[in-house]
Design a protein around this motif. Sequence first.
Motif, PDB file in Angstrom:
ATOM      1  N   HIS A   1       0.864  -1.190   0.000  1.00 29.84           N
ATOM      2  CA  HIS A   1       0.000   0.000   0.000  1.00 29.84           C
ATOM      3  C   HIS A   1       0.893   1.230   0.000  1.00 29.84           C
ATOM      4  O   HIS A   1       1.706   1.412   0.898  1.00 29.84           O
ATOM      5  CB  HIS A   1      -0.890   0.000   1.237  1.00 29.84           C
ATOM      6  CG  HIS A   1      -1.763   1.202   1.324  1.00 29.84           C
ATOM      7  ND1 HIS A   1      -2.780   1.458   0.428  1.00 29.84           N
ATOM      8  CD2 HIS A   1      -1.792   2.224   2.193  1.00 29.84           C
ATOM      9  CE1 HIS A   1      -3.376   2.571   0.762  1.00 29.84           C
ATOM     10  NE2 HIS A   1      -2.799   3.060   1.837  1.00 29.84           N
ATOM     11  N   VAL A   2       0.722   2.074  -1.002  1.00 30.00           N
ATOM     12  CA  VAL A   2       1.548   3.261  -1.142  1.00 30.00           C
ATOM     13  C   VAL A   2       0.918   4.426  -0.391  1.00 30.00           C
ATOM     14  O   VAL A   2      -0.290   4.653  -0.481  1.00 30.00           O
ATOM     15  CB  VAL A   2       1.698   3.645  -2.628  1.00 30.00           C
ATOM     16  CG1 VAL A   2       2.560   4.893  -2.765  1.00 30.00           C
ATOM     17  CG2 VAL A   2       2.310   2.481  -3.398  1.00 30.00           C
ATOM     18  N   GLN A   3       1.753   5.131   0.321  1.00 30.16           N
ATOM     19  CA  GLN A   3       1.290   6.351   0.989  1.00 30.16           C
ATOM     20  C   GLN A   3       1.948   7.551   0.340  1.00 30.16           C
ATOM     21  O   GLN A   3       3.159   7.549   0.091  1.00 30.16           O
ATOM     22  CB  GLN A   3       1.626   6.304   2.476  1.00 30.16           C
ATOM     23  CG  GLN A   3       0.790   5.295   3.253  1.00 30.16           C
ATOM     24  CD  GLN A   3       0.960   5.445   4.754  1.00 30.16           C
ATOM     25  OE1 GLN A   3       2.060   5.686   5.236  1.00 30.16           O
ATOM     26  NE2 GLN A   3      -0.128   5.301   5.487  1.00 30.16           N
ATOM     27  N   LEU A   4       1.152   8.575   0.073  1.00 29.06           N
ATOM     28  CA  LEU A   4       1.650   9.798  -0.528  1.00 29.06           C
ATOM     29  C   LEU A   4       1.358  10.960   0.405  1.00 29.06           C
ATOM     30  O   LEU A   4       0.224  11.122   0.859  1.00 29.06           O
ATOM     31  CB  LEU A   4       0.975  10.035  -1.887  1.00 29.06           C
ATOM     32  CG  LEU A   4       1.165   8.935  -2.938  1.00 29.06           C
ATOM     33  CD1 LEU A   4       0.356   9.247  -4.194  1.00 29.06           C
ATOM     34  CD2 LEU A   4       2.627   8.762  -3.278  1.00 29.06           C
ATOM     35  N   VAL A   5       2.392  11.761   0.647  1.00 33.12           N
ATOM     36  CA  VAL A   5       2.234  12.928   1.507  1.00 33.12           C
ATOM     37  C   VAL A   5       2.546  14.166   0.683  1.00 33.12           C
ATOM     38  O   VAL A   5       3.680  14.340   0.222  1.00 33.12           O
ATOM     39  CB  VAL A   5       3.162  12.846   2.735  1.00 33.12           C
ATOM     40  CG1 VAL A   5       3.001  14.093   3.590  1.00 33.12           C
ATOM     41  CG2 VAL A   5       2.859  11.590   3.547  1.00 33.12           C
ATOM     42  N   GLU A   6       1.537  14.987   0.492  1.00 36.27           N
ATOM     43  CA  GLU A   6       1.673  16.185  -0.323  1.00 36.27           C
ATOM     44  C   GLU A   6       1.764  17.422   0.561  1.00 36.27           C
ATOM     45  O   GLU A   6       1.183  17.465   1.647  1.00 36.27           O
ATOM     46  CB  GLU A   6       0.462  16.320  -1.258  1.00 36.27           C
ATOM     47  CG  GLU A   6       0.286  15.142  -2.206  1.00 36.27           C
ATOM     48  CD  GLU A   6      -1.146  14.995  -2.680  1.00 36.27           C
ATOM     49  OE1 GLU A   6      -1.364  14.725  -3.864  1.00 36.27           O
ATOM     50  OE2 GLU A   6      -2.047  15.167  -1.841  1.00 36.27           O
ATOM     51  N   SER A   7       2.467  18.418   0.054  1.00 32.71           N
ATOM     52  CA  SER A   7       2.529  19.694   0.767  1.00 32.71           C
ATOM     53  C   SER A   7       2.733  20.799  -0.253  1.00 32.71           C
ATOM     54  O   SER A   7       3.136  20.561  -1.397  1.00 32.71           O
ATOM     55  CB  SER A   7       3.650  19.692   1.808  1.00 32.71           C
ATOM     56  OG  SER A   7       4.903  19.512   1.196  1.00 32.71           O
ATOM     57  N   GLY A   8       2.493  22.020   0.197  1.00 35.35           N
ATOM     58  CA  GLY A   8       2.625  23.166  -0.680  1.00 35.35           C
ATOM     59  C   GLY A   8       1.268  23.648  -1.137  1.00 35.35           C
ATOM     60  O   GLY A   8       0.245  23.302  -0.577  1.00 35.35           O
ATOM     61  N   GLY A   9       1.265  24.402  -2.194  1.00 36.73           N
ATOM     62  CA  GLY A   9       0.028  24.967  -2.679  1.00 36.73           C
ATOM     63  C   GLY A   9      -0.298  26.256  -1.961  1.00 36.73           C
ATOM     64  O   GLY A   9       0.506  26.793  -1.218  1.00 36.73           O
ATOM     65  N   GLY A  10      -1.497  26.758  -2.224  1.00 41.28           N
ATOM     66  CA  GLY A  10      -1.930  28.001  -1.605  1.00 41.28           C
ATOM     67  C   GLY A  10      -2.453  28.967  -2.640  1.00 41.28           C
ATOM     68  O   GLY A  10      -2.836  28.570  -3.736  1.00 41.28           O
ATOM     69  N   SER A  11      -2.459  30.240  -2.270  1.00 41.82           N
ATOM     70  CA  SER A  11      -2.981  31.284  -3.143  1.00 41.82           C
ATOM     71  C   SER A  11      -1.871  32.243  -3.531  1.00 41.82           C
ATOM     72  O   SER A  11      -1.015  32.578  -2.707  1.00 41.82           O
ATOM     73  CB  SER A  11      -4.089  32.052  -2.424  1.00 41.82           C
ATOM     74  OG  SER A  11      -5.173  31.194  -2.129  1.00 41.82           O
ATOM     75  N   VAL A  12      -1.918  32.674  -4.773  1.00 42.21           N
ATOM     76  CA  VAL A  12      -0.890  33.580  -5.284  1.00 42.21           C
ATOM     77  C   VAL A  12      -1.491  34.432  -6.380  1.00 42.21           C
ATOM     78  O   VAL A  12      -2.478  34.030  -7.021  1.00 42.21           O
ATOM     79  CB  VAL A  12       0.325  32.764  -5.800  1.00 42.21           C
ATOM     80  CG1 VAL A  12      -0.051  31.952  -7.033  1.00 42.21           C
ATOM     81  CG2 VAL A  12       1.513  33.641  -6.068  1.00 42.21           C
ATOM     82  N   GLN A  13      -0.915  35.580  -6.600  1.00 43.41           N
ATOM     83  CA  GLN A  13      -1.361  36.421  -7.700  1.00 43.41           C
ATOM     84  C   GLN A  13      -0.737  35.954  -9.000  1.00 43.41           C
ATOM     85  O   GLN A  13       0.319  35.305  -9.012  1.00 43.41           O
ATOM     86  CB  GLN A  13      -0.986  37.876  -7.420  1.00 43.41           C
ATOM     87  CG  GLN A  13      -1.774  38.490  -6.273  1.00 43.41           C
ATOM     88  CD  GLN A  13      -1.539  39.978  -6.151  1.00 43.41           C
ATOM     89  OE1 GLN A  13      -0.498  40.488  -6.565  1.00 43.41           O
ATOM     90  NE2 GLN A  13      -2.504  40.681  -5.583  1.00 43.41           N
ATOM     91  N   ALA A  14      -1.393  36.284 -10.080  1.00 42.30           N
ATOM     92  CA  ALA A  14      -0.881  35.927 -11.401  1.00 42.30           C
ATOM     93  C   ALA A  14       0.553  36.443 -11.560  1.00 42.30           C
ATOM     94  O   ALA A  14       0.862  37.564 -11.153  1.00 42.30           O
ATOM     95  CB  ALA A  14      -1.781  36.512 -12.488  1.00 42.30           C
ATOM     96  N   GLY A  15       1.395  35.574 -12.135  1.00 45.44           N
ATOM     97  CA  GLY A  15       2.803  35.915 -12.278  1.00 45.44           C
ATOM     98  C   GLY A  15       3.659  35.418 -11.137  1.00 45.44           C
ATOM     99  O   GLY A  15       4.901  35.434 -11.233  1.00 45.44           O
TER     100      GLY A  15
END
Length: 121
Positions: free
Chosen positions: A1-15
């Motif tokens: 069974h594979v476990q994946l841990v993601e992080s990052g992302g969020g909100s940002v303005q164009a560019g």
Amino acid sequence: HVQLVESGGGSVQAGGSLSLSCAASPYRNCMAWFRQTPEKEREGVAAIDSFLDADYADFAKGRFTISRDNGKNMIVLQMNNLKPEDTGMYVCAVRGAGRCSAQRQRSDWEAWGQGTQVTVS
């Protein structure tokens, strides 16, 4: 069974820029990022194998860079010059042997993360 841990992302303005990380346990040869919006099917963004060969969707070329740390079984997607149309849920996926491409169909992937939201305004 594979476990994946993601992080990052969020909100940002164009560019602006954002970075997403995904760690897999246990090891898998091919790791990738996909994205999904309410208006579009899940689409591949970028994939990378253990030899560090990377594959990108056309919209990602020149703006996104995928990298990999084999010692940590981790990938990082660096996204620069983000556009509002890049908004979506970004999901990490893994598979074993075989061609490692972001163009592989959804059923070709062994496991999926829960996703992390990216919002570009």
